[in-house]
Design an enzyme around this catalytic site. Sequence first.
Site, short mmCIF file in Angstrom:
data_model
loop_
_atom_site.label_atom_id
_atom_site.label_comp_id
_atom_site.label_asym_id
_atom_site.label_seq_id
_atom_site.Cartn_x
_atom_site.Cartn_y
_atom_site.Cartn_z
N LYS A 174 -2.20 7.00 -43.08
CA LYS A 174 -2.57 7.27 -44.47
C LYS A 174 -4.03 7.68 -44.53
O LYS A 174 -4.92 6.87 -44.33
CB LYS A 174 -2.38 6.02 -45.34
N GLU A 247 -12.67 -0.61 -37.78
CA GLU A 247 -13.88 0.17 -37.50
C GLU A 247 -14.58 0.35 -38.83
O GLU A 247 -14.11 1.08 -39.69
CB GLU A 247 -13.50 1.54 -36.90
N GLU A 378 -26.26 0.80 -46.17
CA GLU A 378 -25.74 2.02 -45.53
C GLU A 378 -25.73 3.14 -46.56
O GLU A 378 -24.97 3.09 -47.52
CB GLU A 378 -24.30 1.76 -45.04
P1 NAD Z 1 -13.11 3.01 -47.78
O1 NAD Z 1 -13.16 1.68 -47.14
O2 NAD Z 1 -13.40 3.10 -49.23
O3 NAD Z 1 -11.67 3.67 -47.59
C1 NAD Z 1 -11.10 3.82 -46.31
C2 NAD Z 1 -9.59 3.92 -46.43
O4 NAD Z 1 -9.07 2.67 -46.90
C3 NAD Z 1 -9.09 4.98 -47.40
O5 NAD Z 1 -7.96 5.61 -46.83
C4 NAD Z 1 -8.69 4.15 -48.62
O6 NAD Z 1 -7.70 4.79 -49.40
C5 NAD Z 1 -8.15 2.90 -47.97
N1 NAD Z 1 -8.13 1.69 -48.80
C6 NAD Z 1 -8.80 1.43 -49.94
N2 NAD Z 1 -8.52 0.17 -50.37
C7 NAD Z 1 -7.67 -0.37 -49.48
C8 NAD Z 1 -7.06 -1.65 -49.33
N3 NAD Z 1 -7.26 -2.63 -50.21
N4 NAD Z 1 -6.28 -1.85 -48.25
C9 NAD Z 1 -6.08 -0.89 -47.33
N5 NAD Z 1 -6.64 0.33 -47.41
C10 NAD Z 1 -7.44 0.59 -48.47
O7 NAD Z 1 -14.08 3.94 -46.92
P2 NAD Z 1 -14.49 5.45 -47.16
O8 NAD Z 1 -15.41 5.49 -48.34
O9 NAD Z 1 -13.30 6.30 -47.13
O10 NAD Z 1 -15.32 5.76 -45.81
C11 NAD Z 1 -16.67 5.46 -45.67
C12 NAD Z 1 -16.88 4.17 -44.90
O11 NAD Z 1 -16.17 4.23 -43.66
C13 NAD Z 1 -18.32 3.95 -44.52
O12 NAD Z 1 -18.66 2.60 -44.73
C14 NAD Z 1 -18.36 4.25 -43.03
O13 NAD Z 1 -19.39 3.63 -42.33
C15 NAD Z 1 -17.01 3.80 -42.60
N6 NAD Z 1 -16.63 4.45 -41.33
C16 NAD Z 1 -16.59 3.69 -40.19
C17 NAD Z 1 -16.28 4.29 -38.96
C18 NAD Z 1 -16.23 3.50 -37.68
O14 NAD Z 1 -15.64 3.99 -36.71
N7 NAD Z 1 -16.79 2.32 -37.60
C19 NAD Z 1 -16.02 5.64 -38.92
C20 NAD Z 1 -16.07 6.38 -40.10
C21 NAD Z 1 -16.37 5.77 -41.32
#
Ligand code: NAD
Length: 477
Positions: A174, A247, A378
């Site tokens: 997803k 991650e 961040e």
């Molecule tokens: P996010 O956490 O808002 O969303 C990530 C995903 O989770 C999306 O697909 C979203 O639809 C889904 N989601 C939202 N609520 C959920 C829930 N309750 N249960 C399960 N899934 C849910 O993150 P974002 O804004 O899309 O991405 C940015 C963040 O991702 C930043 O904090 C960045 O540092 C992190 N990131 C980490 C890595 C890594 O490898 N450590 C890599 C890329 C991005």
Amino acid sequence: MTSTDSLALSAAATSNGRDLLTAGTFGVINPATGEVFAQAPSVTPDQLDEVFAAAQNAYTSWRINEEFRRDALRQAADVIESRISELAPILTFEQGKSLADSTMEFHIAATWLRYYADLEIPREIIRNDAEAFEEVTRRPLGVVSAITPWNFPITLAMWKIAPALRAGNTIVVKPSPYTPLATLALARILRGTFPDGVLNVVTGPDPLGATMVSHPVPRKVSFTGSTAVGRKVALGAADDLKRVTLELGGNDPAVILGDVDVEKIAPSLFRSAFTNNGQICLAIKRVYAHESIQPQLVEALSEIARSVKVDEGTVEGTELGPINNKPQFERVKELIADAVSNGARATAGGKTIDRDGYFHQPTILDQVNDGMRIVDEEQFGPVLPIISFRDEADAIVRANRSEYGLTASVWSGDADHAAQLAPQFEAGQVSINAHGAGVLPHLPFGGHKHSGVGVENGPWGLHSFTELQVIAGPSRQ
Ligand code: NAD
């Protein structure tokens, strides 16, 4: 074929090798215009039953033949590379990154598939003598729920798909609702390469993600995203003891010692902070520069920032596109305004770009300190604070003073000295005279502290999609 023609590739979710029909759709915004340019299928939480059932069914045969799986991964890599010209524009339209960067994501996907196809997994026979036979084996888990963010939709999906499938699992992916289309297109072009039900992709607004976690079929959740949502995923998965890999976010420091050649390192430092508009979990998010070179470094980075071409990702020569989405755009503005109101000075950029969409000038901030939000949080955007330090040991303490621990780097004219300092950083990867040097298919990537649980990539990443099993019995000599 024009770029918009290829959008037909993302018209439907893929479940069991076919279109999954949905009653509704949701709009996808092009961040270069701020306007909805396409619709993505809204898979409802109820429809997940059907998708997970297909994945469960496919697992029964997919898990059996390792050579078949390796071949399929190799074929998938070839298919992706043969269709990059159709796929890359879709990613650019929804994510904002340049066509070159989108193209790179699909090449990375192919590289990961080939790496896992070729990875040898040796048998671990612990004992086989006259009395006994003991072997430690790895079994696939079953169905995997994979949830990805909007910054690198294809790369990060493939960091999950390639090892999960190689290990014998099937998967439901997803992507983020901000960037659903390229992942949908990826699944569509791979129909027929993998048996039906092996690779499924669903899209829809949340709470679809939460349902992917709580659903009873998947045995593992592999999640990349923010630390706040990662916590919810861990809690949701705990209920029926699903395995998790998380991650999460980072606030990655670079410590620059006083003996560096500033002009030499500045371009690499800049790239490590601003590639993909700083929307990389492992981007440099704060620089600690020795006071003897800090003013020179600020100037060198500012000069580069002022020269960067910011435009739509589809325009030839674009280096940085727009920020991906409005909330993130607002957050970057807010963090810069907060820093400036607390005494920081923007030596380059500092402002939004006066046009439609979410364009922001690459921004360098001087006169910043720990305690300012731009340093402590961040930012995940095109802004970099440069903090001055006097004492090396103190700089490392300050670099470590964060809930996060994803990556870090230390830069010095004396690489041996930097290598001695590297283990003092609380981070999953520490690079010397570079940043993110260890982000490679064969090396583990994962965060310490609140930056994650578990790792991806390398054999360690594959192991996280397996469970150990001991086979013990009479001698098999
Ligand atoms: P996010 O956490 O808002 O969303 C990530 C995903 O989770 C999306 O697909 C979203 O639809 C889904 N989601 C939202 N609520 C959920 C829930 N309750 N249960 C399960 N899934 C849910 O993150 P974002 O804004 O899309 O991405 C940015 C963040 O991702 C930043 O904090 C960045 O540092 C992190 N990131 C980490 C890595 C890594 O490898 N450590 C890599 C890329 C991005």
